[in-house]
Design an enzyme around this catalytic site. Structure first.
Site, PDB file in Angstrom:
ATOM      1  N   HIS A 153       0.800  -1.221   0.000  1.00  0.00           N
ATOM      2  CA  HIS A 153       0.000   0.000   0.000  1.00  0.00           C
ATOM      3  C   HIS A 153       0.834   1.272   0.000  1.00  0.00           C
ATOM      4  CE1 HIS A 153      -4.459   1.064   1.060  1.00  0.00           C
ATOM      5  NE2 HIS A 153      -4.039   1.649  -0.043  1.00  0.00           N
ATOM      6  N   ASP A 179      -9.755  -0.090   4.284  1.00  0.00           N
ATOM      7  CA  ASP A 179      -8.563  -0.707   4.847  1.00  0.00           C
ATOM      8  C   ASP A 179      -8.831  -1.036   6.314  1.00  0.00           C
ATOM      9  OD1 ASP A 179      -5.862  -1.313   5.585  1.00  0.00           O
ATOM     10  OD2 ASP A 179      -5.089   0.163   4.160  1.00  0.00           O
ATOM     11  N   HIS A 229      -6.408  -0.638   8.285  1.00  0.00           N
ATOM     12  CA  HIS A 229      -5.425   0.261   8.878  1.00  0.00           C
ATOM     13  C   HIS A 229      -5.568   1.662   8.289  1.00  0.00           C
ATOM     14  CE1 HIS A 229      -3.847  -3.890   8.581  1.00  0.00           C
ATOM     15  NE2 HIS A 229      -3.476  -3.684   9.835  1.00  0.00           N
ATOM     16  N   ASP A 286      -2.993   3.842   7.866  1.00  0.00           N
ATOM     17  CA  ASP A 286      -1.837   4.148   7.003  1.00  0.00           C
ATOM     18  C   ASP A 286      -1.527   5.634   6.965  1.00  0.00           C
ATOM     19  OD1 ASP A 286      -1.773   1.445   6.510  1.00  0.00           O
ATOM     20  OD2 ASP A 286      -2.623   1.574   4.501  1.00  0.00           O
ATOM     21  N   HIS A 324       4.459   1.275   4.022  1.00  0.00           N
ATOM     22  CA  HIS A 324       3.067   0.956   3.671  1.00  0.00           C
ATOM     23  C   HIS A 324       2.099   1.380   4.775  1.00  0.00           C
ATOM     24  CE1 HIS A 324       2.320  -3.313   5.583  1.00  0.00           C
ATOM     25  NE2 HIS A 324       3.021  -2.545   6.389  1.00  0.00           N
ATOM     26  N   ASP A 371      -7.445  -1.834   0.166  1.00  0.00           N
ATOM     27  CA  ASP A 371      -6.537  -2.852   0.687  1.00  0.00           C
ATOM     28  C   ASP A 371      -7.350  -4.106   0.953  1.00  0.00           C
ATOM     29  OD1 ASP A 371      -4.895  -4.473   2.361  1.00  0.00           O
ATOM     30  OD2 ASP A 371      -3.799  -2.711   3.055  1.00  0.00           O
ATOM     31  N   ASP A 421      -6.933  -6.381   2.881  1.00  0.00           N
ATOM     32  CA  ASP A 421      -7.072  -6.759   4.287  1.00  0.00           C
ATOM     33  C   ASP A 421      -8.232  -6.049   4.973  1.00  0.00           C
ATOM     34  OD1 ASP A 421      -6.275  -4.239   5.352  1.00  0.00           O
ATOM     35  OD2 ASP A 421      -4.218  -4.879   5.702  1.00  0.00           O
ATOM     36  N   GLU A 434      -2.064  -5.317  -1.659  1.00  0.00           N
ATOM     37  CA  GLU A 434      -1.728  -6.197  -0.548  1.00  0.00           C
ATOM     38  C   GLU A 434      -2.214  -7.635  -0.710  1.00  0.00           C
ATOM     39  OE1 GLU A 434       0.404  -5.487   1.711  1.00  0.00           O
ATOM     40  OE2 GLU A 434       0.450  -3.299   1.923  1.00  0.00           O
TER      41      GLU A 434
END
Length: 349
Positions: free
Chosen positions: A120, A143, A145, A147, A160, A251, A253, A296
């Protein structure tokens, strides 16, 4: 403030009416096989596995002219020592500069861009290149996260986990001059950003989100409000002032690890399939999606071939639904229902 009720519905209706006129009829697919923004090898193979899962065929079935621009080549800088705990800064910076130019050219040529990562950290170049052509863009970040760590707040030093910090004007005084990034300057306001799906936010990131009054939705918010309301508020927040291009940075995830196991930083309690696809369907329905990242996917993780294939297939579903695939099925348009053909010879008999 988010718009509610009739005003919101009117806006969404107007956006829908402009969809057929605003949508680019061609899609550019660009691979970015890069992994130095984090520590796990294998994510550089993500673009190949997403293509192998049938991406190009799926997009062609949506009546787009699909242009596969192949994969970019990235140079790994020798002796790329950490700077202020930031790992591989020169290599990551150079990769994003290359990507930024490629994205800018594709968007400038009139394509809707799909960038396949890679990790990412590549969003620095992808969104920056998009902003060169569309400086008024807004960003939807899906996401687990945020980031948005700065080099000073990052626990790991992995880039990332820091891409959004490079973009935001409000963080300019918090960002040191990192080697490799002299080519880019902040270009995005915090009010032009929405997060969806957060559930693993570092302390420094949480403080930034609060200090800058960034609109974000955690998984708890999605549980509490429902994904329909989350998307209504998100799009009203970004589009109530004016219609403008959307950059979607997704992302994998963001999904629960039971759906997307082949990724580097899985976090339990993520999006369901239906929630993730609803997000992308609603973005598509605005008619304003101009570029997107899918990042990712790591084929070296996940444990089994089936897990890797499931993650890559999910990535294809996300991209396809962002570009118009519906859960009713992708149907080619027809002008009218064919009439019944009467066999006059049989009638005479």
């Amino acid at each position: 403030m988010a718009l509610k009720g009739p005003v919101s519905r009117l806006l969404r209706s107007q956006l829908g009416l402009t969809f057929q006129q605003s949508r680019a009829q061609s899609v550019a697919v660009l691979g970015a096989p890069f992994s130095r923004g984090q520590k796990r090898g294998g994510v550089e193979r993500g673009p190949k596995f997403i293509r192998d899962a049938g991406l190009l065929e799926r997009l062609s079935g949506l009546d787009y002219a699909v242009h596969d621009f192949g994969d970019l080549s990235f140079h790994h800088v020798e002796d790329d020592e950490p700077y202020m705990n930031v790992k591989f800064p020169r290599t990551v910076g150079a990769a994003n500069k290359t990507l930024s130019g490629a994205v800018s050219r594709a968007v400038g040529a009139g394509h809707t861009l799909v960038m396949l990562g890679g990790d990412h950290s590549l969003a620095i170049g992808s969104v920056a290149g998009h902003a060169q052509q569309c400086p008024d863009l807004c960003l939807i970040w899906v996401d687990a996260h945020a980031d948005i760590n700065t080099p000073m707040s990052s626990p790991s030093g992995n880039l990332h986990g820091q891409p959004v910090a490079f973009m935001l004007k409000e963080l300019q005084d918090k960002m040191p001059d990192i080697p490799g990034f002299s080519w880019t300057k902040p270009f995005l306001s915090s009010r032009d950003l929405v997060y969806i799906g957060l559930r693993d936010v570092d302390p420094g990131e949480y403080q930034i989100l609060k200090d800058l009054h960034i609109q974000y939705f955690t998984m708890r918010d999605i549980d509490r409000l429902g994904i329909q309301r989350v998307m209504e508020v998100s799009l009203d927040h970004l589009l109530s002032r004016t219609q403008r291009p959307i950059h979607l940075s997704f992302d994998v995830d963001a999904f629960d690890p039971s759906l997307a196991p082949a990724t580097g930083t899985p976090v339990n309690g993520g999006l369901t399939y239906r929630e993730g696809i609803y997000i992308t369907e609603e973005i598509h329905n605005t008619g304003l999606l101009s570029a997107m990242d899918l990042v990712e996917v790591n084929p070296m993780l996940g444990g089994t071939r089936q897990a890797v294939e499931a993650t890559a297939s999910l990535a294809v579903d996300v991209i396809a639904s962002s570009l118009g695939q519906t859960r009713e099925g992708a149907h080619a348009s027809i002008d009218e229902i064919p009439p019944v053909k009467v066999d006059t010879e049989q009638l005479r008999l």
